[in-house]
Design a protein around this motif. Structure first.
Motif: not given
Length: 206
Positions: A140-141, A144-145, A147, A149, A156, A158-159, A162
């Motif tokens: 997940v990180m 996120y890093k 970005m 999609k 996103p 990562w959302m 999560s």
């Protein structure tokens, strides 16, 4: 219904609290927190299931009517709903002992061996889920890093992902509490009893 006698469930109740404070504020708050967490998991999973079903039905209808635009994002939406339902369900299945398992050795063993097998299985499951949580968190990180999609919805990632560490992180708690229960329980109480996880799991939530 068959299950571990009520007296066993009462033994599990103070598993994480001092023996002299079986109904301490800590134990009461922990019971409420775990019950609320379970309800939240079921509500979210149920809502996502209904949403995916509605979108699937609408997408079928829209594809049959040439004048109506097809829902291009429907397949992706249902896929991500399935991910959330699966990993939220992972924690619920861990709580209710609904994961697939082979118990022929357990059924053929005496009560002392049964107790040992239960403790070992719960500890190993707890360790595995903890490692899986760590791996999911790193994934997940990374999303996120970078970005990242989704292709169609542009949501996103990562959302969306999560839920992986979230669902995986709840499971070790379930297995740890079960391990404590089986450590404390008398092995004789496991003789010829069809266990009902709802009666012993997570501080007797019923």
């Amino acid at each position: 219904r068959g299950g571990i006698p009520e007296r066993l469930g009462s033994r599990f109740l103070p598993a994480l609290a001092p023996l002299s404070l079986s109904e301490s504020w800590y134990n009461i708050m922990l019971k409420k927190a775990i019950k609320g967490l379970r309800n939240a998991e079921l509500i979210i999973a149920g809502t996502l299931f209904c949403a995916a079903l509605v979108v699937l039905s609408l997408n079928v209808v829209f594809r049959r009517v040439p004048a109506w635009p097809a829902l291009d994002w429907a397949e992706e939406f249902m896929r991500y709903c399935s991910i959330w339902i699966t990993f939220l369900g992972m924690a619920v299945c861990a709580e209710d002992d609904l994961h697939v398992g082979v118990d022929i050795v357990y059924q053929l063993s005496n009560t002392k061996v049964r107790k040992l097998l239960k403790i070992i299985c719960m500890i190993l499951a707890c360790v595995f889920c903890a490692l899986f949580t760590y791996a999911c968190g790193k994934y997940v990180m990374m999303a996120y890093k970078n970005m990242q999609k989704s292709a169609v919805m542009k949501a996103p990632l990562w959302m969306i992902y999560s839920v992986l560490p979230l669902g995986a992180a709840i499971s070790p708690i379930q297995y740890a509490l079960k391990a404590i229960f089986y450590i404390r329980v008398d092995h004789k109480d496991l003789a010829d009893v069809k266990e009902d996880p709802a009666e012993i799991n997570l501080l007797d939530l019923s």
